[in-house]
Structure formats: C-alpha cells, structure tokens
Design a protein around this motif. Sequence first.
Motif, PDB file in Angstrom:
ATOM      1  N   LEU A 120      27.479  10.642  32.350  1.00  0.00           N
ATOM      2  CA  LEU A 120      28.375  10.520  33.508  1.00  0.00           C
ATOM      3  C   LEU A 120      29.833  10.524  33.087  1.00  0.00           C
ATOM      4  O   LEU A 120      30.683  11.121  33.754  1.00  0.00           O
ATOM      5  CB  LEU A 120      28.051   9.244  34.286  1.00  0.00           C
ATOM      6  N   ILE A 121      30.154   9.874  31.978  1.00  0.00           N
ATOM      7  CA  ILE A 121      31.536   9.886  31.481  1.00  0.00           C
ATOM      8  C   ILE A 121      31.967  11.314  31.160  1.00  0.00           C
ATOM      9  O   ILE A 121      33.068  11.752  31.525  1.00  0.00           O
ATOM     10  CB  ILE A 121      31.681   8.983  30.244  1.00  0.00           C
ATOM     11  N   GLY A 122      31.101  12.063  30.481  1.00  0.00           N
ATOM     12  CA  GLY A 122      31.416  13.459  30.153  1.00  0.00           C
ATOM     13  C   GLY A 122      31.645  14.302  31.389  1.00  0.00           C
ATOM     14  O   GLY A 122      32.593  15.084  31.466  1.00  0.00           O
ATOM     15  N   ALA A 123      30.791  14.137  32.399  1.00  0.00           N
ATOM     16  CA  ALA A 123      30.899  14.933  33.623  1.00  0.00           C
ATOM     17  C   ALA A 123      32.156  14.584  34.406  1.00  0.00           C
ATOM     18  O   ALA A 123      32.926  15.470  34.815  1.00  0.00           O
ATOM     19  CB  ALA A 123      29.656  14.723  34.493  1.00  0.00           C
ATOM     20  N   VAL A 124      32.386  13.294  34.639  1.00  0.00           N
ATOM     21  CA  VAL A 124      33.530  12.867  35.453  1.00  0.00           C
ATOM     22  C   VAL A 124      34.850  13.200  34.755  1.00  0.00           C
ATOM     23  O   VAL A 124      35.791  13.691  35.389  1.00  0.00           O
ATOM     24  CB  VAL A 124      33.453  11.355  35.766  1.00  0.00           C
ATOM     25  N   ALA A 125      34.931  12.956  33.450  1.00  0.00           N
ATOM     26  CA  ALA A 125      36.170  13.238  32.717  1.00  0.00           C
ATOM     27  C   ALA A 125      36.505  14.728  32.736  1.00  0.00           C
ATOM     28  O   ALA A 125      37.675  15.113  32.878  1.00  0.00           O
ATOM     29  CB  ALA A 125      36.059  12.740  31.278  1.00  0.00           C
ATOM     30  N   VAL A 171      35.685  16.866  35.077  1.00  0.00           N
ATOM     31  CA  VAL A 171      36.142  17.179  36.438  1.00  0.00           C
ATOM     32  C   VAL A 171      37.592  16.743  36.639  1.00  0.00           C
ATOM     33  O   VAL A 171      38.400  17.471  37.220  1.00  0.00           O
ATOM     34  CB  VAL A 171      35.224  16.510  37.484  1.00  0.00           C
ATOM     35  N   LEU A 172      37.952  15.554  36.149  1.00  0.00           N
ATOM     36  CA  LEU A 172      39.329  15.070  36.289  1.00  0.00           C
ATOM     37  C   LEU A 172      40.311  15.997  35.577  1.00  0.00           C
ATOM     38  O   LEU A 172      41.399  16.274  36.091  1.00  0.00           O
ATOM     39  CB  LEU A 172      39.449  13.648  35.729  1.00  0.00           C
ATOM     40  N   ALA A 173      39.921  16.484  34.392  1.00  0.00           N
ATOM     41  CA  ALA A 173      40.781  17.426  33.675  1.00  0.00           C
ATOM     42  C   ALA A 173      40.854  18.756  34.423  1.00  0.00           C
ATOM     43  O   ALA A 173      41.935  19.335  34.575  1.00  0.00           O
ATOM     44  CB  ALA A 173      40.264  17.635  32.254  1.00  0.00           C
ATOM     45  N   ASN A 174      39.721  19.237  34.905  1.00  0.00           N
ATOM     46  CA  ASN A 174      39.674  20.513  35.617  1.00  0.00           C
ATOM     47  C   ASN A 174      40.551  20.504  36.862  1.00  0.00           C
ATOM     48  O   ASN A 174      41.206  21.492  37.195  1.00  0.00           O
ATOM     49  CB  ASN A 174      38.230  20.853  35.992  1.00  0.00           C
ATOM     50  N   LEU A 226      36.456  12.359  25.100  1.00  0.00           N
ATOM     51  CA  LEU A 226      37.464  12.689  26.102  1.00  0.00           C
ATOM     52  C   LEU A 226      38.399  13.812  25.678  1.00  0.00           C
ATOM     53  O   LEU A 226      38.913  14.542  26.533  1.00  0.00           O
ATOM     54  CB  LEU A 226      38.270  11.441  26.477  1.00  0.00           C
ATOM     55  N   LEU A 227      38.637  13.986  24.391  1.00  0.00           N
ATOM     56  CA  LEU A 227      39.391  15.158  23.956  1.00  0.00           C
ATOM     57  C   LEU A 227      38.579  16.426  24.210  1.00  0.00           C
ATOM     58  O   LEU A 227      39.127  17.474  24.565  1.00  0.00           O
ATOM     59  CB  LEU A 227      39.753  15.045  22.470  1.00  0.00           C
ATOM     60  N   GLY A 228      37.260  16.309  24.020  1.00  0.00           N
ATOM     61  CA  GLY A 228      36.379  17.445  24.307  1.00  0.00           C
ATOM     62  C   GLY A 228      36.343  17.788  25.785  1.00  0.00           C
ATOM     63  O   GLY A 228      36.375  18.962  26.172  1.00  0.00           O
ATOM     64  N   THR A 229      36.285  16.764  26.648  1.00  0.00           N
ATOM     65  CA  THR A 229      36.264  17.036  28.091  1.00  0.00           C
ATOM     66  C   THR A 229      37.618  17.550  28.576  1.00  0.00           C
ATOM     67  O   THR A 229      37.674  18.283  29.575  1.00  0.00           O
ATOM     68  CB  THR A 229      35.866  15.773  28.887  1.00  0.00           C
ATOM     69  N   ASP A 230      38.710  17.198  27.886  1.00  0.00           N
ATOM     70  CA  ASP A 230      40.010  17.814  28.202  1.00  0.00           C
ATOM     71  C   ASP A 230      39.912  19.330  28.045  1.00  0.00           C
ATOM     72  O   ASP A 230      40.345  20.098  28.921  1.00  0.00           O
ATOM     73  CB  ASP A 230      41.100  17.293  27.256  1.00  0.00           C
ATOM     74  N   ILE A 231      39.353  19.753  26.910  1.00  0.00           N
ATOM     75  CA  ILE A 231      39.209  21.187  26.641  1.00  0.00           C
ATOM     76  C   ILE A 231      38.308  21.836  27.686  1.00  0.00           C
ATOM     77  O   ILE A 231      38.644  22.870  28.276  1.00  0.00           O
ATOM     78  CB  ILE A 231      38.634  21.419  25.229  1.00  0.00           C
ATOM     79  N   ILE A 232      37.156  21.231  27.937  1.00  0.00           N
ATOM     80  CA  ILE A 232      36.184  21.794  28.890  1.00  0.00           C
ATOM     81  C   ILE A 232      36.804  21.931  30.279  1.00  0.00           C
ATOM     82  O   ILE A 232      36.699  22.980  30.930  1.00  0.00           O
ATOM     83  CB  ILE A 232      34.936  20.900  28.954  1.00  0.00           C
ATOM     84  N   GLY A 233      37.455  20.871  30.737  1.00  0.00           N
ATOM     85  CA  GLY A 233      38.013  20.888  32.082  1.00  0.00           C
ATOM     86  C   GLY A 233      39.144  21.872  32.257  1.00  0.00           C
ATOM     87  O   GLY A 233      39.262  22.502  33.319  1.00  0.00           O
ATOM     88  N   THR A 287      34.839  24.013  38.912  1.00  0.00           N
ATOM     89  CA  THR A 287      34.788  22.544  38.819  1.00  0.00           C
ATOM     90  C   THR A 287      33.363  22.030  38.603  1.00  0.00           C
ATOM     91  O   THR A 287      33.142  21.198  37.717  1.00  0.00           O
ATOM     92  CB  THR A 287      35.420  21.908  40.075  1.00  0.00           C
ATOM     93  N   PRO A 288      32.355  22.510  39.387  1.00  0.00           N
ATOM     94  CA  PRO A 288      30.972  22.090  39.092  1.00  0.00           C
ATOM     95  C   PRO A 288      30.522  22.512  37.690  1.00  0.00           C
ATOM     96  O   PRO A 288      29.769  21.791  37.035  1.00  0.00           O
ATOM     97  CB  PRO A 288      30.149  22.797  40.165  1.00  0.00           C
TER      98      PRO A 288
END
Length: 430
Positions: free
Chosen positions: A8-13, A15-18, A77-84, A94-95
């Motif tokens: 859930l942290i990976g998914a939500v983070a 989305v916030l970056a995206n 969270l650095l990874g989810t920054d890149i993904i988003g 976004t999905p």
Amino acid sequence: MDMIFVILIGAVAAVLANMNIAVFNDGLRPIVGEHIEGRLKRRELGLTAFAMSFGLVVGFGIPFTVTASIILIHSILLGTDIIGLITPKNKWGTPLAAAIGAVYGWGLLIGLEGFVKLFEHLPVNFLEPMGEVGTPVVVTFMAFPALAVAMQFTIKKGILTFLVAALVRQLAVFMNEGGFLSIGGNAITLNQEGMALIAGMIFLFGFAMREKQEEGSSVDLASIFSEKVKAIKKNVVFFMIIGALITGATNLLLMAGDPISLSLLAEGKQADAGIAAAARAIGFIPLVASTAIATGVYSPVGFTLIFVVGLFVPNVWIAVIVGAIVIFLEVMLLSVIARFLDKYPGVRNSGENIRSAMTKLLEVALLIGGANAANMIAPGFGFFFIAGFYLLNEIAGRPIVRMAVGPVGAIAVGIIANILVLMGIMTLPQ
C-alpha cells in the motif's frame, strides 16, 4: 500484514508523485514545481527524477536495507518518485503508477538480495559508486538561503549568511563529536546540515522582514506562499493515508527513516532509534517546510515526525491513528507559516529567489556527485566523460536538463565500463 503495509505504501506514494502532490526526494520538489508551472516538460521531469533518485536507490537505500533486513525508507520512496513521475499523468497513467508502485513495494520486501547480487555479477559493479551521486545534494542544500539572500538583497549579505551557516554547521559537528548533548544518558546527534539550514533561513527571513519595515509595503494575503499551501491542504487526506501507513510499518519495525535509526533498530535499540529519529526530524523541518511552501509539493513523510511516532507508540493501530493526526497537524502548521509570511512582502517576494537558488544549487551538486560517481566507476575516464558530456549538452542547447547531466552521465559510464571490460579494452578498477 507486513506485505499489505509495504504494498500500500508503494502504491499510494507512486500515485502522489504521479499527481504532482508529493515526492520524497527533497531536491525533486522544486523541479516538480517547475513542471506544475509549465516550465519543464513531463519527459524531462521523469528523466530528471530517474537521474536524481536511481543512484540513491541502488547505492544508498538498498544496501542499507539489505544489511539490516529493515527497509530504509529511501529505497521505497525514491523508487516511487521515479515510478510516479515517469508514468503519464492521465486516466490510465495514474492507475498504472499505483500498480507498478505496489509491485515495487512487494519486490523490495522479497527481492532485495537478488537485485544486489545481480549487480555483483557485472564485471564492474557500479552499485556502490552510484551512491555518490546524491552525496553532495544534502550538504550543498544548506547553502541555498545564502544564495537566495545574495540574489534578493546584496552579495555582502549573502556572504555573511553563508559564513554564519558554515560556522553553525561546524559547531554542530563539534558538539556531535564531543557528545555534549544527551537525553537520559543517550547522546543526541544534531543534523549539521539541518542546523546550518535553520541559521541560513533565519538570516533570509530576517532580511526579508526588515524589507517591510523599510518600504512600508501593504499586506497582500493572496501571495504565492498561501496559494502553494492551499494546494497542499486540499490533498491533506492523501498525506494522512500515507502517513498512517508509514507510521504503522515503522511500528512493526519494517522500515526506518534514516541509516542511524535503522542501524540502532538492527541492534534492538528501539528507544535510541526513536531519539535519533526525533533529532533528525527537528533538523529537517525547515528543509521540508521551505521547499513545500515555495513549490506547493509536500513530502510523503512530512517533517519525518511520523517515524518518531512509529517507534515510540506501543501499538500498531494506535500508531496508525496518531501518525495520521501528526501529518494532518503538520499540513495545518504550513498554513500558519504561510499566513505569517504573507504579512511580510519581502519574505513573500523571496519565493522566486528561493526556487532559483534551489535549482542552481541542485545543478552544481548533481554535476559534482555524478562526476565523483563516474570517476569511482572508471578512474580518469569518469571525469573526462562527465566534463565532455556536460559541455556537449550545453553546446547542443541542453536537450538534457542540467540537473540530469551528472547522474545520467554516471549511469552511462557504468554501462560503458562494463562493455569495455567485456571487450578487453579496459581493466577492472582496483
């Protein structure tokens, strides 16, 4: 439960970056602000995010995580920054970011060791050197108030601010080494860059507040700061969700907010880890607050106080609730800070200079970090490549934004070094 929290942290983070709402990398916040205001294309934003964060993920976040078997928050969270930021910001992008972010979180929990071993099989393992890309960023970031002062007021005031910030940093280092601060017998380590940043921001706002007294300017409540904070406040529910999830995961000892508290947790010293996290949070408040107010982009961990809550609250579900409340109060505090700034036109007008100062410092810091990483990967050739890459990019009209040149160049050197070693043209670095 562990898996659910991390997914859930990976998914939500992601989305916030995206959605350009929040990014973890402090240096990315001004750049996302540039994109929001239309001065940076999405492609360049994604490239810059990858260049700035990839090295930190593989060279900083993941090695610490593997060593302690506890997730260092940087690695996720650095990874989810890149993904988003790489995925498009639209009805399908976004999905997609949420799905990739969830898979990334899951993969972190189960596949870290395999990822590191993959790099170990390369002729030139450039995993560790890539961590050098981000090393100068935190250290140089403390100089941005001095640069902003020089840009808005005078160079003399800028130099004064810089010298005081440098002195405060060294005093913090001296106090840390001497162990002069302690609570209950536990030594407190000050964040030296954070202390220098506080000193610099005091000078910046001090000069700006005097500008009102000198000019007698009227109050304009519709300032850039208030508008930016309004953009953050309208998304407070998202911050409460991610804050609650991260606090819960910290309480379960799944993750830590910094290497010091992570190392203490690995040794079973949870109380000491909480104290270390608290000291770090205090030092980072001015950085997070100033970048958020100036850009309208928040951090998914807020002021990092949620890690303190997670380590000291005895029950995971209470930690989840308290974490959500803490990050809610942080966002409300930003509004109070913005209203204070609205009363001082000089402070309000410093917003553009703050943004410009951050951008200029990041360009320099990432170029230095990229050059150092590249030279560690391929001594001599690394400096040559980065210098040539930078100059050719300038002559070509900067098809790659300046902030991305150093990190992208370092990654390119890592790839080239492996190819040359396989071809027998280059010997392995000693």
